[in-house]
Design a protein around this motif. Structure first.
Motif, PDB file in Angstrom:
ATOM      1  N   ALA A 172      35.610  37.915  39.002  1.00  0.00           N
ATOM      2  CA  ALA A 172      34.555  38.971  39.934  1.00  0.00           C
ATOM      3  C   ALA A 172      33.909  38.125  41.004  1.00  0.00           C
ATOM      4  O   ALA A 172      33.976  38.765  42.156  1.00  0.00           O
ATOM      5  CB  ALA A 172      33.745  39.909  39.031  1.00  0.00           C
ATOM      6  N   ASN A 173      33.140  37.215  40.785  1.00  0.00           N
ATOM      7  CA  ASN A 173      32.424  36.433  41.769  1.00  0.00           C
ATOM      8  C   ASN A 173      33.536  35.921  42.898  1.00  0.00           C
ATOM      9  O   ASN A 173      33.127  36.051  44.122  1.00  0.00           O
ATOM     10  CB  ASN A 173      31.816  35.318  41.193  1.00  0.00           C
ATOM     11  CG  ASN A 173      30.790  35.791  40.406  1.00  0.00           C
ATOM     12  OD1 ASN A 173      30.109  36.821  40.350  1.00  0.00           O
ATOM     13  ND2 ASN A 173      30.419  35.119  39.402  1.00  0.00           N
ATOM     14  N   GLN A 174      34.546  35.470  42.528  1.00  0.00           N
ATOM     15  CA  GLN A 174      35.634  34.888  43.404  1.00  0.00           C
ATOM     16  C   GLN A 174      36.216  36.100  44.172  1.00  0.00           C
ATOM     17  O   GLN A 174      36.208  36.066  45.473  1.00  0.00           O
ATOM     18  CB  GLN A 174      36.833  34.148  42.859  1.00  0.00           C
ATOM     19  CG  GLN A 174      36.440  32.838  42.130  1.00  0.00           C
ATOM     20  CD  GLN A 174      37.526  32.231  41.198  1.00  0.00           C
ATOM     21  OE1 GLN A 174      38.461  32.879  41.171  1.00  0.00           O
ATOM     22  NE2 GLN A 174      37.321  31.319  40.848  1.00  0.00           N
ATOM     23  N   VAL A 175      36.369  37.178  43.692  1.00  0.00           N
ATOM     24  CA  VAL A 175      36.802  38.542  44.174  1.00  0.00           C
ATOM     25  C   VAL A 175      35.860  38.867  45.281  1.00  0.00           C
ATOM     26  O   VAL A 175      36.197  39.372  46.442  1.00  0.00           O
ATOM     27  CB  VAL A 175      37.373  39.643  43.247  1.00  0.00           C
ATOM     28  CG1 VAL A 175      37.617  40.907  44.058  1.00  0.00           C
ATOM     29  CG2 VAL A 175      38.503  39.170  42.540  1.00  0.00           C
ATOM     30  N   GLU A 176      34.417  38.977  45.167  1.00  0.00           N
ATOM     31  CA  GLU A 176      33.507  39.396  45.763  1.00  0.00           C
ATOM     32  C   GLU A 176      33.434  38.326  47.238  1.00  0.00           C
ATOM     33  O   GLU A 176      33.459  39.025  48.168  1.00  0.00           O
ATOM     34  CB  GLU A 176      32.408  39.523  45.121  1.00  0.00           C
ATOM     35  CG  GLU A 176      31.153  39.896  46.002  1.00  0.00           C
ATOM     36  CD  GLU A 176      29.933  40.216  45.098  1.00  0.00           C
ATOM     37  OE1 GLU A 176      28.748  40.653  45.655  1.00  0.00           O
ATOM     38  OE2 GLU A 176      29.736  39.988  43.868  1.00  0.00           O
ATOM     39  N   GLN A 177      33.661  37.306  46.867  1.00  0.00           N
ATOM     40  CA  GLN A 177      33.336  36.242  47.949  1.00  0.00           C
ATOM     41  C   GLN A 177      34.662  36.342  48.859  1.00  0.00           C
ATOM     42  O   GLN A 177      34.522  36.373  49.918  1.00  0.00           O
ATOM     43  CB  GLN A 177      33.258  34.917  47.370  1.00  0.00           C
ATOM     44  CG  GLN A 177      33.396  33.722  48.641  1.00  0.00           C
ATOM     45  CD  GLN A 177      33.166  32.201  47.836  1.00  0.00           C
ATOM     46  OE1 GLN A 177      33.391  32.121  46.554  1.00  0.00           O
ATOM     47  NE2 GLN A 177      33.293  31.253  48.673  1.00  0.00           N
ATOM     48  N   GLN A 201      36.146  36.856  33.372  1.00  0.00           N
ATOM     49  CA  GLN A 201      36.167  38.000  34.108  1.00  0.00           C
ATOM     50  C   GLN A 201      35.044  37.759  35.177  1.00  0.00           C
ATOM     51  O   GLN A 201      35.294  38.234  36.415  1.00  0.00           O
ATOM     52  CB  GLN A 201      36.095  39.206  33.390  1.00  0.00           C
ATOM     53  CG  GLN A 201      37.405  39.549  32.715  1.00  0.00           C
ATOM     54  CD  GLN A 201      37.212  41.089  31.873  1.00  0.00           C
ATOM     55  OE1 GLN A 201      35.958  41.399  31.747  1.00  0.00           O
ATOM     56  NE2 GLN A 201      38.399  41.279  31.256  1.00  0.00           N
ATOM     57  N   SER A 202      33.925  37.330  34.621  1.00  0.00           N
ATOM     58  CA  SER A 202      32.750  37.103  35.732  1.00  0.00           C
ATOM     59  C   SER A 202      32.855  36.203  36.695  1.00  0.00           C
ATOM     60  O   SER A 202      32.902  36.420  37.933  1.00  0.00           O
ATOM     61  CB  SER A 202      31.672  36.759  34.593  1.00  0.00           C
ATOM     62  OG  SER A 202      30.368  36.442  35.633  1.00  0.00           O
ATOM     63  N   GLN A 203      33.852  35.153  36.426  1.00  0.00           N
ATOM     64  CA  GLN A 203      34.110  34.098  37.384  1.00  0.00           C
ATOM     65  C   GLN A 203      35.235  34.884  38.295  1.00  0.00           C
ATOM     66  O   GLN A 203      35.087  34.588  39.654  1.00  0.00           O
ATOM     67  CB  GLN A 203      34.967  32.934  36.735  1.00  0.00           C
ATOM     68  CG  GLN A 203      35.368  31.740  37.766  1.00  0.00           C
ATOM     69  CD  GLN A 203      35.956  30.833  36.885  1.00  0.00           C
ATOM     70  OE1 GLN A 203      36.067  30.507  35.653  1.00  0.00           O
ATOM     71  NE2 GLN A 203      36.321  29.749  37.853  1.00  0.00           N
ATOM     72  N   ALA A 243      36.405  35.103  21.509  1.00  0.00           N
ATOM     73  CA  ALA A 243      37.454  35.550  22.507  1.00  0.00           C
ATOM     74  C   ALA A 243      37.052  36.497  23.418  1.00  0.00           C
ATOM     75  O   ALA A 243      37.119  36.227  24.805  1.00  0.00           O
ATOM     76  CB  ALA A 243      38.808  36.070  21.969  1.00  0.00           C
ATOM     77  N   ALA A 244      36.176  37.424  23.327  1.00  0.00           N
ATOM     78  CA  ALA A 244      35.532  38.187  24.270  1.00  0.00           C
ATOM     79  C   ALA A 244      34.450  37.698  25.048  1.00  0.00           C
ATOM     80  O   ALA A 244      34.531  37.701  26.162  1.00  0.00           O
ATOM     81  CB  ALA A 244      34.610  39.274  23.441  1.00  0.00           C
TER      82      ALA A 244
END
Length: 309
Positions: free
Chosen positions: A100-105, A96-98, A88-89
């Motif tokens: 975070a990448n979307q938020v940064e973009q 969360q990594s995906q 689950a982690a």
């Protein structure tokens, strides 16, 4: 055989000792005496300790198989739970990594678009940390008291949030404490934005009037595109709440044929019943630049007359 030589005593089978009732009475009295003596004088405590000491090795040996089975079961249960939590982690970390990448973009694109359109930067809202002291004494309202007041720069109308979303609004300020009206209060209304559809609306506190103890999204048409699970955030058009803060989620939508409006039940995003530490934001209205005063129409007319002369 002379009669004097006969044994006149009855055989052992016919001999009778004390009666059964006598034995019962004696045993009962003895048991009662031992119980009272043990309760008062602890006369059997040494005997119990000695018996327990003698039997402890046997108990220890007898419990080894049981403890071994329990240890093996706990090991496999813990191993299974650890593997499940690890999986689950890992999934959560990938998600969360995906994100975070979307938020940064999206942040980069937003910055570029704002520069392209010459839009002003988003306002940074000053905030002050506070702690909830206790609930207000009025049973007909939903209010809490925080440990910040005028001395710390708290202003009436300031939004209050916790780690999950909008908790309420400061409605009364004292020198050292402030009163916060929660979003579930019947007098509290917040302009919201449906993040899925972009439709605006206003949420109102329910405070248990319909047995929900949450929020309601009122005055939405019966055919409005609202679904359970929709996230509602602050729209920022009221000049009080900064835009984009979670307010509530849609729990139930009732569309009745006898009403032009749908009954939409919401669940607040913030912990209205268990918030401990909160943030008090400055009202957005105090940060927006003042609207320029309209020009006096007499001045252009005077200028034109001067030019003509």
């Amino acid at each position: 055989m002379p009669l004097g030589t006969l044994d006149r005593s009855p055989p052992p089978f016919f001999k009778q000792g004390p009666s059964a009732l006598s034995k019962l009475m004696v045993c009962s009295a003895l048991a009662l005496f031992l119980m009272v003596a043990d309760a008062r004088f602890r006369i059997t405590q040494p005997l119990r300790a000695s018996v327990a000491t003698v039997l402890f090795p046997l108990q220890w040996v007898a419990m080894r198989p049981v403890l071994a089975v329990r240890t093996v079961q706990d090991y496999f249960t813990s191993l299974n739970s650890a593997l499940t939590n690890e999986e689950a982690a890992r999934r959560k970390l990938i998600l969360q990594s995906q994100r975070a990448n979307q938020v940064e973009q999206l942040t980069t694109e937003n910055t570029q678009l704002r520069k392209l359109l010459s839009l002003r930067e988003r306002l940074s809202t000053p905030a002050a940390a506070a702690e909830v002291l206790y609930d207000a004494a009025d049973p007909y309202t939903r209010k809490v008291i925080i440990d910040k007041g005028m001395a710390q720069g708290i202003e009436p109308g300031s939004p209050v949030i916790d780690e999950s979303g909008v908790l309420g609004q400061v409605t009364r300020v004292h020198p050292l404490i402030s009163e916060v009206t929660l979003v579930t209060d019947v007098d509290q209304a917040i302009p919201i934005l449906n993040t899925r559809t972009g439709v605006r609306g206003i949420t109102y506190g329910d405070a248990g009037r319909h047995g929900t103890g949450g929020l309601e999204l009122r005055y939405m048409a019966a055919n409005a595109d609202v679904q359970p699970g929709d996230l509602l955030t602050t729209s920022g058009v009221d000049g009080v709440y900064p835009p984009g803060i979670p307010v509530a989620k849609v729990v139930k939508v009732e569309r009745r044929p006898d009403s032009a409006f749908a009954r939409i039940v919401l669940h607040p995003a913030a912990l209205v019943d268990g918030a401990r530490h909160v943030m008090v934001l400055k009202p957005m209205l105090n940060q927006i630049p003042a609207r320029p005063a309209p020009e006096d129409p007499v001045l252009p007319l005077a200028k034109r007359q001067a030019i003509r002369k």
